[in-house]
Each structure stands twice: as structure tokens, then as C-alpha cells.
Design a protein around this motif. Structure first.
Motif, PDB file in Angstrom:
ATOM      1  N   CYS A 158       0.856  -1.190   0.000  1.00  0.00           N
ATOM      2  CA  CYS A 158       0.000   0.000   0.000  1.00  0.00           C
ATOM      3  C   CYS A 158       0.889   1.236   0.000  1.00  0.00           C
ATOM      4  O   CYS A 158       1.883   1.293   0.715  1.00  0.00           O
ATOM      5  CB  CYS A 158      -0.913   0.019   1.220  1.00  0.00           C
ATOM      6  SG  CYS A 158      -1.722   1.618   1.482  1.00  0.00           S
ATOM      7  N   LYS A 159       0.515   2.248  -0.820  1.00  0.00           N
ATOM      8  CA  LYS A 159       1.379   3.408  -0.992  1.00  0.00           C
ATOM      9  C   LYS A 159       1.181   4.460   0.102  1.00  0.00           C
ATOM     10  O   LYS A 159       1.898   5.451   0.150  1.00  0.00           O
ATOM     11  CB  LYS A 159       1.133   4.063  -2.356  1.00  0.00           C
ATOM     12  CG  LYS A 159       0.982   3.082  -3.520  1.00  0.00           C
ATOM     13  CD  LYS A 159       2.222   2.249  -3.734  1.00  0.00           C
ATOM     14  CE  LYS A 159       2.071   1.232  -4.854  1.00  0.00           C
ATOM     15  NZ  LYS A 159       1.183   0.101  -4.593  1.00  0.00           N
ATOM     16  N   HIS A 160       0.178   4.304   0.930  1.00  0.00           N
ATOM     17  CA  HIS A 160      -0.126   5.300   1.976  1.00  0.00           C
ATOM     18  C   HIS A 160      -0.083   6.705   1.381  1.00  0.00           C
ATOM     19  O   HIS A 160       0.661   7.580   1.833  1.00  0.00           O
ATOM     20  CB  HIS A 160       0.817   5.136   3.165  1.00  0.00           C
ATOM     21  CG  HIS A 160       0.619   3.809   3.858  1.00  0.00           C
ATOM     22  ND1 HIS A 160      -0.365   3.599   4.790  1.00  0.00           N
ATOM     23  CD2 HIS A 160       1.225   2.607   3.682  1.00  0.00           C
ATOM     24  CE1 HIS A 160      -0.338   2.341   5.198  1.00  0.00           C
ATOM     25  NE2 HIS A 160       0.611   1.701   4.527  1.00  0.00           N
ATOM     26  N   CYS A 161      -0.916   6.867   0.357  1.00  0.00           N
ATOM     27  CA  CYS A 161      -0.930   8.083  -0.457  1.00  0.00           C
ATOM     28  C   CYS A 161      -1.132   9.340   0.380  1.00  0.00           C
ATOM     29  O   CYS A 161      -1.845   9.333   1.378  1.00  0.00           O
ATOM     30  CB  CYS A 161      -2.076   8.017  -1.463  1.00  0.00           C
ATOM     31  SG  CYS A 161      -2.181   6.501  -2.404  1.00  0.00           S
ATOM     32  N   ALA A 190      -5.230   9.952  -0.393  1.00  0.00           N
ATOM     33  CA  ALA A 190      -5.647   8.556  -0.515  1.00  0.00           C
ATOM     34  C   ALA A 190      -7.108   8.502  -0.915  1.00  0.00           C
ATOM     35  O   ALA A 190      -7.999   8.890  -0.157  1.00  0.00           O
ATOM     36  CB  ALA A 190      -5.429   7.834   0.801  1.00  0.00           C
ATOM     37  N   CYS A 202      -8.946   5.922  -1.236  1.00  0.00           N
ATOM     38  CA  CYS A 202      -9.691   4.979  -0.391  1.00  0.00           C
ATOM     39  C   CYS A 202     -10.258   5.706   0.816  1.00  0.00           C
ATOM     40  O   CYS A 202     -11.422   5.543   1.176  1.00  0.00           O
ATOM     41  CB  CYS A 202      -8.788   3.826   0.041  1.00  0.00           C
ATOM     42  SG  CYS A 202      -7.371   4.335   1.041  1.00  0.00           S
ATOM     43  N   VAL A 242      -2.314   5.463   6.281  1.00  0.00           N
ATOM     44  CA  VAL A 242      -3.744   5.253   6.064  1.00  0.00           C
ATOM     45  C   VAL A 242      -4.118   3.867   6.579  1.00  0.00           C
ATOM     46  O   VAL A 242      -3.520   2.878   6.155  1.00  0.00           O
ATOM     47  CB  VAL A 242      -4.082   5.367   4.563  1.00  0.00           C
ATOM     48  CG1 VAL A 242      -5.559   5.122   4.328  1.00  0.00           C
ATOM     49  CG2 VAL A 242      -3.667   6.729   4.032  1.00  0.00           C
ATOM     50  N   CYS A 263      -9.104   3.012  -5.096  1.00  0.00           N
ATOM     51  CA  CYS A 263      -7.643   2.970  -5.030  1.00  0.00           C
ATOM     52  C   CYS A 263      -7.045   2.866  -6.425  1.00  0.00           C
ATOM     53  O   CYS A 263      -7.330   1.920  -7.144  1.00  0.00           O
ATOM     54  CB  CYS A 263      -7.184   1.775  -4.193  1.00  0.00           C
ATOM     55  SG  CYS A 263      -5.402   1.525  -4.279  1.00  0.00           S
ATOM     56  N   PRO A 264      -6.214   3.822  -6.829  1.00  0.00           N
ATOM     57  CA  PRO A 264      -5.658   3.784  -8.180  1.00  0.00           C
ATOM     58  C   PRO A 264      -4.578   2.722  -8.363  1.00  0.00           C
ATOM     59  O   PRO A 264      -4.111   2.500  -9.474  1.00  0.00           O
ATOM     60  CB  PRO A 264      -5.078   5.187  -8.362  1.00  0.00           C
ATOM     61  CG  PRO A 264      -4.788   5.673  -6.985  1.00  0.00           C
ATOM     62  CD  PRO A 264      -5.794   5.027  -6.079  1.00  0.00           C
ATOM     63  N   TYR A 265      -4.165   2.078  -7.265  1.00  0.00           N
ATOM     64  CA  TYR A 265      -3.089   1.078  -7.340  1.00  0.00           C
ATOM     65  C   TYR A 265      -3.586  -0.355  -7.174  1.00  0.00           C
ATOM     66  O   TYR A 265      -2.787  -1.284  -7.180  1.00  0.00           O
ATOM     67  CB  TYR A 265      -2.052   1.340  -6.241  1.00  0.00           C
ATOM     68  CG  TYR A 265      -1.362   2.674  -6.312  1.00  0.00           C
ATOM     69  CD1 TYR A 265      -0.262   2.857  -7.143  1.00  0.00           C
ATOM     70  CD2 TYR A 265      -1.797   3.737  -5.549  1.00  0.00           C
ATOM     71  CE1 TYR A 265       0.387   4.082  -7.191  1.00  0.00           C
ATOM     72  CE2 TYR A 265      -1.148   4.972  -5.594  1.00  0.00           C
ATOM     73  CZ  TYR A 265      -0.052   5.135  -6.413  1.00  0.00           C
ATOM     74  OH  TYR A 265       0.591   6.340  -6.459  1.00  0.00           O
ATOM     75  N   VAL A 310      -4.852  -1.852  -4.386  1.00  0.00           N
ATOM     76  CA  VAL A 310      -4.274  -2.359  -3.153  1.00  0.00           C
ATOM     77  C   VAL A 310      -5.330  -2.970  -2.232  1.00  0.00           C
ATOM     78  O   VAL A 310      -5.284  -4.148  -1.894  1.00  0.00           O
ATOM     79  CB  VAL A 310      -3.529  -1.224  -2.397  1.00  0.00           C
ATOM     80  CG1 VAL A 310      -3.129  -1.681  -1.004  1.00  0.00           C
ATOM     81  CG2 VAL A 310      -2.297  -0.797  -3.183  1.00  0.00           C
ATOM     82  N   ILE A 311      -6.279  -2.160  -1.839  1.00  0.00           N
ATOM     83  CA  ILE A 311      -7.237  -2.584  -0.809  1.00  0.00           C
ATOM     84  C   ILE A 311      -8.296  -3.495  -1.437  1.00  0.00           C
ATOM     85  O   ILE A 311      -8.652  -3.341  -2.596  1.00  0.00           O
ATOM     86  CB  ILE A 311      -7.866  -1.326  -0.154  1.00  0.00           C
ATOM     87  CG1 ILE A 311      -8.586  -1.681   1.148  1.00  0.00           C
ATOM     88  CG2 ILE A 311      -8.770  -0.576  -1.113  1.00  0.00           C
ATOM     89  CD1 ILE A 311      -8.875  -0.467   2.031  1.00  0.00           C
ATOM     90  N   LYS A 352      -6.006  -4.100   4.372  1.00  0.00           N
ATOM     91  CA  LYS A 352      -4.787  -3.721   3.652  1.00  0.00           C
ATOM     92  C   LYS A 352      -3.674  -3.456   4.659  1.00  0.00           C
ATOM     93  O   LYS A 352      -3.905  -3.471   5.877  1.00  0.00           O
ATOM     94  CB  LYS A 352      -5.022  -2.482   2.789  1.00  0.00           C
ATOM     95  CG  LYS A 352      -5.151  -1.198   3.610  1.00  0.00           C
ATOM     96  CD  LYS A 352      -5.089   0.009   2.712  1.00  0.00           C
ATOM     97  CE  LYS A 352      -4.950   1.289   3.492  1.00  0.00           C
ATOM     98  NZ  LYS A 352      -3.594   1.469   4.040  1.00  0.00           N
TER      99      LYS A 352
HETATM  100  S1  SF4 Z   1      -5.176   1.590  -0.392  1.00  0.00           S
HETATM  101 FE1  SF4 Z   1      -4.652   2.566  -2.328  1.00  0.00          FE
HETATM  102  S2  SF4 Z   1      -5.522   4.651  -2.210  1.00  0.00           S
HETATM  103 FE2  SF4 Z   1      -5.452   3.814  -0.133  1.00  0.00          FE
HETATM  104  S3  SF4 Z   1      -3.514   4.566   0.701  1.00  0.00           S
HETATM  105 FE3  SF4 Z   1      -3.117   2.496  -0.133  1.00  0.00          FE
HETATM  106  S4  SF4 Z   1      -2.447   2.851  -2.226  1.00  0.00           S
HETATM  107 FE4  SF4 Z   1      -3.358   4.796  -1.534  1.00  0.00          FE
END
Ligand code: SF4
Ligand code: SF4
Lengths: 344, 288
Positions: free
Chosen positions: B106-109, B112, B114, B131, B148-150, B152-153, B164
Motif C-alpha cells: 500500500c502506498k499510503h498516499c 488517498a 480509499c 492510512v 484505489c488507483p493502485y 491495493v485494498i 490492507k
Molecule cells: S489503499 Fe490505495 S488509495 Fe489507499 S492509501 Fe493504499 S495505495 Fe493509496
């Protein structure tokens, strides 16, 4: 005494780990720089990780969520039509539409709750009011609209508290357009390419589809002499829906593919045929024959449902194929790089 | 809400995520720098994560595509080691084949999606700028999953809720590093204050370029990118999409004010259109 180079701290006290000189090779034969070469050969194909999707596709069930879009539209636009019918003396049409809005909104709430992973925790939707979450705003909207639509229907059928009934009817009509259009934001506010990229036109597609569905319901359930405005509304709704959808497909480029192909594309095509047939049938024959009106109404309802399921499946298709995520993003990134390095 | 964009709460660089989320005295923002150039694909991170966080088994599947049988991030996979075999050498190496290995997470944008779209407030920003999902609140609406653009969740089917990476919220609160970083034998996964990691990453990428590894690049380090920079960023040796990462992700809520505007126009069109039609048709049986 040990003569080995290997100590507790690694080889000769050095710990390569994060500073490891990868790709150093044997130092023989300097490889030529490859910069510039890359930019000259345009990529014929996109790359992905073994064809796996970049996104995690929605976990929503089609019947629940597309059904929710459809029912929400039917309810919301129905309340607007019901108020119009009420104010212009079309009593039976008004009553039919109020009842259908109540049933539809109850059904849509049930679908929404059914789709939750933890339905028993539905009440957590009311825990916060969050403008950045269309689902939160939608929950509060439904919490206001549901009782209004319910009161409008119950007070009309029972004939009790006429002024209150009138107020509820107008209240539901005021919130109805928001109920019909916010679901487009709900879908667009995701990373799903076919939904997100369509955020400009999708609300128009949805309200058009909603107007067509509610008009269809009126054609089906109200006497012919009362439905003239609804027949016009069907033409208006179907026209708006089709025009907005065409605009969207034109603007989205390759991301519009799922609206033309696969399950999504098939449903959208069926929806077009049904909506046009329903609107035209209603306009041309719906004023004369009760049967023609009912058939047109059914076609309009089915057309609206197909639109919603089509949009739902198109989104799913666009999320499951990495192409729709990677290609537009790659183009965007490359364009930015080119701009930065000056055509370089 | 465009005010939020102006204040960078929906998109753009946001240097003080935790403070903006309401923490008065926030510790420095913590994150991961995953340097894939030293990853050896041992999957110790995957295992350590599962052990520490008691993440259930995610399907014992043999993919046959590569040494990667985990396939991607999801509810039951919070670290995923990608494996790619390519017909080209690394840097100045002589051999014609290279293996790319990368531990995804998870990128912890900074922005975010999500978290933005979660209707229950289950997803929240911690004092470390990370996050995290509150499992006692999540009702499994599933909205965060496609947001989530990646990718992940995801939702745990038998449980209904979403799960996640938490960046080991329980460990870092106690001054420990996350389990994956702790277990990583090559320090491919580095944990620390984000500022420090960004500096270290810049030095590392220069070092690799000097050595002739021109493919080396950072991913997710830039606060100017579409998500305002990632709390967990990477050093990659090829384009992001090769590793299954989106090349130019944008937080969907950046466009939310515009979305509401278009929905408002549509709602007005519906109300106005129907009102006009009733006006034209007039009262039933009466004059207009
Ligand atoms: S789940 Fe996705 S959107 Fe949410 S913090 Fe992680 S990478 Fe970012
Ligand atoms: S599934 Fe849970 S965490 Fe995700 S948006 Fe819904 S309530 Fe929030």
C-alpha cells in the motif's frame, strides 16, 4: 584467530545490502548509452504485469448496484413527474408515480444494504457526514428523500393531511433530481477508467435514463388521458440519455471501448433500441391506445435498466483489463516528459 | 469544495498530512522506500507480514507464469513480490537476461482515494501520516476498493470487510519498524521518516545512474504527482506498468468538485426539463 574476511558485520566489515552495486558487471565492454533510442521507437503495445489488472475491480454485485442505480433514478425522476402531475390535476398519474417512487426507493435501499459486506452495520453510513464521499452524501440524501417520498405516497393513497401530503410531494420532487443524478458521481469517483473518465456526461446519461424510466412507469400505470406530459418526458429523457452517451463515447477514445464491446456494449445497444422504441411508441401511439402506452412504458423501463447494467458492466470490463488503466496514463506521462525535455 | 483543492486537501503537494488531518503535535511522516534494485525475491516480507498481522492464507495457487504465485495485492496479501524475467542485461552486466523483483505494498498516499471515499470514516489518517482501516467500523460497502488507483485494498469475502497494509501501526507506535522491513535481508525495504527516505533514494538513484544502470528511476516519490506523492515509494528498474503499477495514477477525488458540478447541471436539467414540459402541456382538460 580467524583469517576469514567474513566478520560479524559482513565481509571485511562491509555490509553490501542496500548499497549493493547491482548491474556493475565485469566492467568489460562499456555498454553504449541507450538514451534517445527509446523515444524514437513508438511503443506498439502496452506493457502489463502478466496481463493482470492494475486495479482491484469493484466487489459490487451487478444486480445490487446497477439495480440501485436504476431504482434510484426511477424514484427520483418519478417524484418530479408526480409533483408536475399533482400540480396540473393529473391525480391518477400522480398517485401511481408516488407509489412507484416509494417502492423503488425502498427497493434501492434494500439493494444497497444487501450489497454490504456487513449488512448489519448499515447504520455506520450515518456515523459521519463526509463531503468527499459520494456514498456518504448519498446516504444522507436518501435519509431525507426516503421519508418525503414515503409520506407523499402514503398521504396521497390515504387522503389524510392534504397540506402535509402536498409538502411531502414537493419535498420529494425537490430532492428527486439529486437522487437521480448523484449515483453518476458515485460511480465516477473511482479509479475505474470507464466511469471516472466519463464524469462529465454520465450524470446526464443517468438523469435522462431516469426520466425515461419514470415516464415509462406513468405510461404503464396511469390512464392515457393523463399521460401527455409523460410521453413528452419520455422523448426528452431518452433523447438526453442517448445524446449524452454518444458524446461520452466520442470524448473517451479508447476508454469507451467497454461501452461498445462485451456484456456492457451489448446491454447499451439493447438499451438504445428499447429507449427509442419506447419513446417513439409512446409519443406516436401512447395517446390513443392503452395497450400501446403500456408496451411503450415497459420498453422504456427495460431500456433504462439496460442502460444502468450496461454502464455497470462497462466499468467492470474497464477495471479488469489493464489496458484501460495503462495506455491513457502512459500517454499522459510520455506527453509530460516530452514537454519537459522539449521534444526530446 | 474547490476550497479544499486550493488548500491542497484534495490534490497537489501537502507537506503536513497528519497536521491537516487534525493532529496537533504529529510525529514526522513515516513511510517505506522499497529499493527494488537489491530485492532478491526471497518473499521474507510477505511471510513476515502474514505472521505479524495474522493475515489469512490467500489461496495456494500455482500460476505457472513465473516464480510469483502470489500475483497481486489484496485483502489477504499486504506485501506482494513481483517477479519479471526480461531478455536484457542489468546496467553493464554481460548476461543477456535479467530478473526484476519488487515488493509492492500500500502506498499510503498523500491524497488517498480509499480514505476520501469511505462513507463510514473507517479508513483514517494516523498521526504518522499513514492510512489505516478500522475494522470495527468498516461495513464492507466496498467503495474504497475501486477507488484505489493502485489496486491495493480489497474485500475479504468470508469476512465482508476490507483489509490492507497498516504500515504496522501497532509496531511503529511502539518505536519498532514494520515486520516486512525488519525481515528484509537486503534492506530493499527501508522504513523511516519520509523526508529522510526521499533524500536517501535520490542519492541511490544517482549512484546507480553513475554505474550505468540508466533504467533506475524513482516511483511515487514526487509530491507533485497525481496523488501528492506516496508514503511508500519505490526505486524501479523499468517502467512502472512492467511491475503492475499504474504509470501516472491520479487520486479520483481530485475531480470530485467538477463531478458534483456536472451532477448539479444534470439535476437542474431534469427538474427544469420536466417543469417546462408540464408548463407546455398545462392543466388537464383546462387552459394553460
Ligand atoms: S489503499 Fe490505495 S488509495 Fe489507499 S492509501 Fe493504499 S495505495 Fe493509496
Ligand atoms: S469497505 Fe469499509 S473501509 Fe472501505 S469504504 Fe466501505 S466502510 Fe470504508
Amino acid at each position: 584467530m580467524s583469517t576469514s574476511d567474513v566478520t560479524k558485520d559482513g565481509i571485511e566489515g562491509k555490509r553490501p545490502g542496500r548499497d549493493a552495486l547491482i548491474g556493475q558487471g565485469t566492467g568489460k565492454g562499456e555498454r553504449r548509452r541507450r538514451r534517445g533510442e527509446r523515444a524514437m521507437v513508438p511503443k506498439a503495445e502496452f506493457t502489463s504485469y502478466y496481463g493482470k489488472p492494475v486495479l482491484n475491480p469493484p466487489v459490487w454485485q451487478a444486480a445490487d448496484i446497477a439495480g440501485y442505480f436504476f431504482l434510484g433514478g426511477l424514484a427520483g425522476a418519478g417524484s418530479v413527474l408526480a409533483a408536475g402531475a399533482d400540480l396540473t390535476g393529473r391525480r391518477k398519474a400522480a398517485r401511481a408515480l408516488k407509489v412507484s417512487s416509494l417502492v423503488a426507493i425502498a427497493g434501492s435501499a434494500a439493494a444497497l444494504i444487501h450489497d454490504l459486506g456487513r449488512p448489519a452495520r448499515f447504520y455506520n453510513m450515518m456515523r459521519v457526514m463526509k463531503p468527499t464521499s459520494p456514498m456518504s452524501m448519498g446516504s444522507w440524501l436518501l435519509a431525507a428523500y426516503g421519508p418525503a417520498a414515503g409520506a407523499a405516497a402514503v398521504l396521497d393513497v390515504t387522503g389524510l393531511f392534504k397540506p402535509l401530503g402536498r409538502a411531502a410531494t414537493l419535498g420529494a420532487a425537490a430532492l428527486g433530481p439529486a437522487v437521480a443524478s448523484y449515483t453518476a458521481v458515485l460511480a465516477s469517483d473511482t479509479a475505474v477508467p470507464a466511469w471516472h473518465d466519463g464524469y462529465r456526461e454520465l450524470p446526464l446519461v443517468f438523469v435522462g435514463s431516469a426520466a425515461a424510466a419514470a415516464s415509462g412507469m406513468a405510461l404503464l400505470a396511469a390512464p392515457v388521458r393523463e399521460t401527455a406530459p409523460m410521453r413528452s418526458a419520455a422523448v426528452f429523457g431518452a433523447g438526453l440519455e442517448l445524446a449524452a452517451a454518444k458524446l461520452m463515447e466520442r470524448r473517451l477514445g479508447m476508454v469507451a471501448e467497454p461501452y461498445r464491446e462485451g456484456t456492457g456494449g451489448r446491454l447499451i445497444r439493447v438499451a438504445e433500441v428499447l429507449s427509442v422504441a419506447g419513446a417513439a411508441g409512446g409519443a406516436l401511439l401512447g395517446g390513443r391506445s392503452r395497450i400501446a402506452a403500456a408496451l411503450s412504458g415497459a420498453a422504456l423501463l427495460a431500456g433504462s435498466a439496460c442502460t444502468r447494467f450496461g454502464v455497470f458492466h462497462a466499468g467492470m470490463q474497464s477495471a479488469k483489463d489493464p489496458k484501460y488503466t495503462v495506455v491513457p496514463q502512459r500517454e499522459r506521462a510520455d506527453a509530460r516528459d516530452t514537454a519537459k525535455t522539449g521534444n526530446g | 469544495m474547490s476550497g479544499l483543492v486550493g488548500r491542497n486537501l484534495l490534490a497537489g503537494p501537502e507537506p503536513h498530512v497528519a497536521e491537516d488531518a487534525g493532529y496537533a503535535d504529529a510525529p514526522p511522516r513515516m513511510g517505506f522506500f522499497t529499493d527494488t534494485s537489491v530485492c532478491i525475491g526471497c518473499k521474507a516480507c510477505e511471510v513476515a507480514c502474514k505472521e505479524w498481522n495474522a493475515v489469512p492464507e490467500d489461496g495456494l495457487e500455482f500460476t505457472g507464469m513465473s516464480y510469483d504465485n502470489t500475483q497481486g495485492l489484496g485483502a489477504d496479501t499486504w506485501r506482494h513480490v513481483a517477479f519479471i524475467e526480461q531478455d536484457k542485461p542489468v546496467g553493464n552486466a554481460d548476461s543477456g537476461v535479467r530478473w526484476l523483483m519488487a515488493s509492492d505494498v500500500c502506498k499510503h498516499c498523500t491524497h488517498a482515494a480509499c480514505l476520501d471515499v469511505c462513507p463510514t470514516g473507517s479508513l483514517f489518517r494516523t498521526e504518522f501520516g499513514t492510512v489505516v482501516v478500522q475494522e470495527d467500523i468498516c461495513n464492507g460497502c466496498g467503495y474504497c476498493v475501486p477507488a484505489c488507483p493502485y489496486g491495493v485494498i480489497d474485500q475479504r469475502k468470508e469476512d465482508g470487510r476490507v483489509w490492507k497494509c497498516t504500515l504496522c501501526y501497532d509496531r511503529i507506535g511502539d518505536g519498532l519498524e514494520p515486520a516486512c522491513a525488519k525481515a528484509c535481508p537486503t534492506d530493499s525495504i527501508q522504513f523511516g521518516p519520509l523526508d529522510e527516505l526521499r533524500e536517501r533514494a535520490a542519492v541511490r538513484v544517482d549512484q546507480l545512474h553513475e554505474m550505468g544502470v540508466e533504467d533506475a528511476r524513482l516511483y511515487g516519490h514526487d509530491p507533485e504527482d497525481g496523488v501528492g506523492g506516496d508514503g511508500a515509494f519505490f526505486l524501479l528498474l523499468d517502467e512502472p506498468e512492467v511491475y503492475g503499477l499504474p504509470p501516472d495514477p491520479v487520486v479520483t477525488t481530485r475531480d470530485l468538485p467538477a463531478m458534483w458540478k456536472h451532477a448539479g447541471v444534470a439535476a437542474a436539467a431534469l427538474a427544469g426539463g420536466i417543469a417546462a414540459l408540464f408548463t407546455v402541456h398545462g392543466r388537464l382538460g383546462g387552459r394553460r
